[in-house]
Structure formats: C-alpha cells, structure tokens
Design a protein around this motif. Structure first.
Motif, PDB file in Angstrom:
ATOM      1  N   ASP A 121      -3.677   6.513  -7.374  1.00 55.62           N
ATOM      2  CA  ASP A 121      -4.836   6.928  -6.579  1.00 55.62           C
ATOM      3  C   ASP A 121      -5.725   5.715  -6.309  1.00 55.62           C
ATOM      4  O   ASP A 121      -5.562   4.656  -6.915  1.00 55.62           O
ATOM      5  CB  ASP A 121      -5.621   8.063  -7.248  1.00 55.62           C
ATOM      6  CG  ASP A 121      -6.178   7.687  -8.617  1.00 55.62           C
ATOM      7  OD1 ASP A 121      -6.820   6.613  -8.723  1.00 55.62           O
ATOM      8  OD2 ASP A 121      -5.982   8.444  -9.568  1.00 55.62           O
ATOM      9  N   PHE A 140       0.915   3.836  -3.174  1.00 53.25           N
ATOM     10  CA  PHE A 140       0.305   5.155  -3.001  1.00 53.25           C
ATOM     11  C   PHE A 140       1.323   6.253  -2.707  1.00 53.25           C
ATOM     12  O   PHE A 140       1.258   7.344  -3.290  1.00 53.25           O
ATOM     13  CB  PHE A 140      -0.746   5.106  -1.889  1.00 53.25           C
ATOM     14  CG  PHE A 140      -1.950   4.280  -2.231  1.00 53.25           C
ATOM     15  CD1 PHE A 140      -2.641   4.495  -3.404  1.00 53.25           C
ATOM     16  CD2 PHE A 140      -2.381   3.280  -1.392  1.00 53.25           C
ATOM     17  CE1 PHE A 140      -3.752   3.730  -3.737  1.00 53.25           C
ATOM     18  CE2 PHE A 140      -3.486   2.501  -1.713  1.00 53.25           C
ATOM     19  CZ  PHE A 140      -4.178   2.723  -2.890  1.00 53.25           C
ATOM     20  N   LYS A 141       2.255   5.978  -1.817  1.00 55.40           N
ATOM     21  CA  LYS A 141       3.198   7.023  -1.406  1.00 55.40           C
ATOM     22  C   LYS A 141       4.373   7.164  -2.368  1.00 55.40           C
ATOM     23  O   LYS A 141       4.801   8.279  -2.672  1.00 55.40           O
ATOM     24  CB  LYS A 141       3.713   6.728   0.001  1.00 55.40           C
ATOM     25  CG  LYS A 141       2.634   6.791   1.072  1.00 55.40           C
ATOM     26  CD  LYS A 141       3.208   6.495   2.456  1.00 55.40           C
ATOM     27  CE  LYS A 141       2.130   6.542   3.523  1.00 55.40           C
ATOM     28  NZ  LYS A 141       2.676   6.238   4.883  1.00 55.40           N
ATOM     29  N   GLN A 142       4.899   6.024  -2.844  1.00 51.69           N
ATOM     30  CA  GLN A 142       6.075   6.096  -3.702  1.00 51.69           C
ATOM     31  C   GLN A 142       5.724   6.204  -5.180  1.00 51.69           C
ATOM     32  O   GLN A 142       6.395   6.916  -5.924  1.00 51.69           O
ATOM     33  CB  GLN A 142       6.969   4.876  -3.456  1.00 51.69           C
ATOM     34  CG  GLN A 142       7.523   4.786  -2.038  1.00 51.69           C
ATOM     35  CD  GLN A 142       8.435   3.589  -1.853  1.00 51.69           C
ATOM     36  OE1 GLN A 142       9.199   3.221  -2.741  1.00 51.69           O
ATOM     37  NE2 GLN A 142       8.358   2.958  -0.690  1.00 51.69           N
ATOM     38  N   GLY A 192       2.553   6.964  -6.366  1.00 48.07           N
ATOM     39  CA  GLY A 192       1.567   8.004  -6.621  1.00 48.07           C
ATOM     40  C   GLY A 192       0.260   7.545  -7.243  1.00 48.07           C
ATOM     41  O   GLY A 192      -0.449   8.357  -7.855  1.00 48.07           O
ATOM     42  N   ARG A 198       0.838  -1.205   0.000  1.00 49.09           N
ATOM     43  CA  ARG A 198       0.000   0.000   0.000  1.00 49.09           C
ATOM     44  C   ARG A 198       0.871   1.252   0.000  1.00 49.09           C
ATOM     45  O   ARG A 198       0.672   2.181  -0.800  1.00 49.09           O
ATOM     46  CB  ARG A 198      -0.896  -0.009   1.244  1.00 49.09           C
ATOM     47  CG  ARG A 198      -1.645   1.290   1.505  1.00 49.09           C
ATOM     48  CD  ARG A 198      -2.131   1.332   2.949  1.00 49.09           C
ATOM     49  NE  ARG A 198      -1.019   1.286   3.898  1.00 49.09           N
ATOM     50  CZ  ARG A 198      -1.157   1.065   5.220  1.00 49.09           C
ATOM     51  NH1 ARG A 198      -2.355   0.844   5.724  1.00 49.09           N
ATOM     52  NH2 ARG A 198      -0.095   1.061   6.000  1.00 49.09           N
ATOM     53  N   ASP A 199       1.859   1.267   0.892  1.00 45.60           N
ATOM     54  CA  ASP A 199       2.733   2.435   0.974  1.00 45.60           C
ATOM     55  C   ASP A 199       3.557   2.593  -0.301  1.00 45.60           C
ATOM     56  O   ASP A 199       3.778   3.715  -0.776  1.00 45.60           O
ATOM     57  CB  ASP A 199       3.660   2.304   2.188  1.00 45.60           C
ATOM     58  CG  ASP A 199       2.890   2.336   3.507  1.00 45.60           C
ATOM     59  OD1 ASP A 199       1.735   2.818   3.499  1.00 45.60           O
ATOM     60  OD2 ASP A 199       3.430   1.873   4.523  1.00 45.60           O
TER      61      ASP A 199
END
Length: 279
Positions: A248, A242-244, A246, A238-239
């Motif tokens: 949605d 979404f975080k690395q 990008g 998930r990280d």
C-alpha cells in the motif's frame, strides 16, 4: 453581490546559503564527491530524512551577477533566461560538528551542468544552494526493507542503509554502469546488497533494475520500500510493487529523480502532466 478574488500570493523564495568547496573525491569513473563548508553552513537546518536534498544554483557563465548574490533579487531584475540554473541533489551526509556538507554528483562526460561543474571543482569554488527538503526515513517497525535505484538514488540509498539498526533485514538493488562504479557501503549484515551492472548500455535503456527486483523471492512480513530513479523504470516498479506485490502507499517511497531526454527544468514541469505522474 460581487466578490473580488485575489490572486494567490507569490511563493516566497527559499533562503539560500553560499558555501565553498573544501575538498573533492573521485568515487568512481562516474561519481564525484564534493565536501563543502564555510561560515554560512552554520545556518543550515537539516531535516530528519535520509533522502534530504538541496537545490544547487549554478551561475551562468558570461552573465554578470551583483555580489553578494541574492537569488530573489536576481529573479526580480533579470530576464528568466539569465537566472542561475537550478539542479536538485541529495545530501549524502551533513556533519554538524565539522560543519561539512557532502554531496555526490553523477558525471557523464560533458553532459549537463552539475556533473561537469563537480568534475572540475577545486577547493575554494563557490556553491550556492537552498533547502533542504526530504521526507523519507526507513520505518522503524518494518519487518524488512527494499531499496532500488540507479546512480541518482545511490546517495539516498547509502544514507538510508547507514541509518538502519544492526538488526535490520532487507534487500538493496543499485544499478550502475560497471564494476568500477561499485562503492563500499556501510549496511547491516541482514541487508543483502546487489549491484546491477549495465555494462556500457545507456542509463535509460533496458530493464535490468526492474528485472532484478522482480526476481526477488518476496520475504514475509511488513515491507518498507524506497524506490527512486529514472521515471519510466519507476513506473514499471510501481506496477510491480502495488499490483503484483500488493503493497500500500504508506509502505512505499517512490518517485522519478530524472527522465530520459529531459533536462531537470522540463522534467520538473512534466510532473504536473500525465506523463510525469507516477503516483
């Protein structure tokens, strides 16, 4: 003015179907395929989803259940500890013309309920289930597709790969124990399939799957991702997504299918608690 607040109505049990095992197939050292059928399968209403799943209800040994089995009635009349045990499984394939339902079971020795049942199942054995559910189908307008999961997600990933058009592009990462667990899967030529091997380590140990996805050279264009498996590994992915990377929420189907050290009952209960939340 006093208002009477009524309690929400009790959830109506889903109708269940009773089918029989038609044949079994050993797909590898840790996976057994059950093909079931019978007159009641004519009532089955499949969902337009490649992650279609059912709830299988296993009657507990040593407890007498009235025939024909009525799950709703049993739950009204029996103490909870005597209820049939429920486990969730992906439908690998439903053949409406042949009236056959195929479910693949992960088997790890004598551990669990569903795996040992599948390993010893023979033609004529009964399987009671309710459903189906499901909500994912590969997005037709995606530029490329990402699939990642362990054995628990293999049936859903395989079904999704089969559904893709011949022109589809993407990458699929499937974690299994050893090379003996690798299956021949139908897929478009433009989808690269990578098998991530644990080589004897526990299914809930290590980060091989996460590391494999992290090393992927990220293609250009709109991605559609299906990522399912052990809960803590899904949090790490998930990280990453979404975080690395990008992405949605609309681009990603992500959830835990199981959690280390939990039965399905406790795993499902924890979905309402902080430890069980992924999205």
């Amino acid at each position: 003015m006093n208002e009477t607040v009524s309690a929400p109505p009790a959830r109506k049990p889903r109708p269940h179907l009773s089918v029989v095992v038609l044949r079994t197939e050993q797909l590898g050292p840790h996976m057994v395929r059950i093909v079931a059928g019978g007159p009641e399968l004519a009532k089955f209403e499949p969902k337009d989803a490649t992650d279609m799943y059912i709830k299988i209800h296993f009657l507990q040994p040593g407890i007498e259940y009235a025939e024909p089995v009525d799950l709703a009635k049993l739950r009204e009349e029996l103490p909870r500890e005597h209820w049939p045990v429920t486990r969730t499984y992906t439908v690998r394939r439903f053949d409406a013309a042949a009236q056959e339902l195929t479910v693949d079971f992960v088997v790890h020795g004598d551990a669990g309920i569903a795996g040992p049942w599948a390993a010893s199942a023979v033609a004529g054995d009964r399987m009671i289930f309710s459903g189906p559910g499901g909500g994912y189908t590969p997005q037709a307008d995606a530029d490329w597709h990402l699939f990642a999961g362990d054995e628990s997600a293999l049936p859903a990933i395989a079904a999704a790969l089969e559904s893709l058009p011949a022109t589809a592009r993407g990458h699929a990462f499937i974690e299994v124990d050893t090379a003996a667990d690798i299956q021949a899967l139908a897929k478009p030529d433009g989808v690269e399939l990578s098998w991530v091997l644990r080589k004897g380590t526990a299914p809930d140990a290590g980060n091989n799957l996460v590391d494999a996805v992290a090393k992927l050279p990220w293609p250009q264009g709109q991605a559609c991702a299906f990522v399912h498996g052990e809960r803590e590994q899904m949090k790490a992915l998930r990280d990453l997504l979404f975080k690395q990377r990008g992405l949605d929420r609309a681009q990603v189907s992500l959830s835990g299918y199981w959690a280390r050290g939990r039965t399905e009952d406790s795993f499902q209960a924890e979905k309402r608690e902080p430890i069980g939340k992924i999205l």
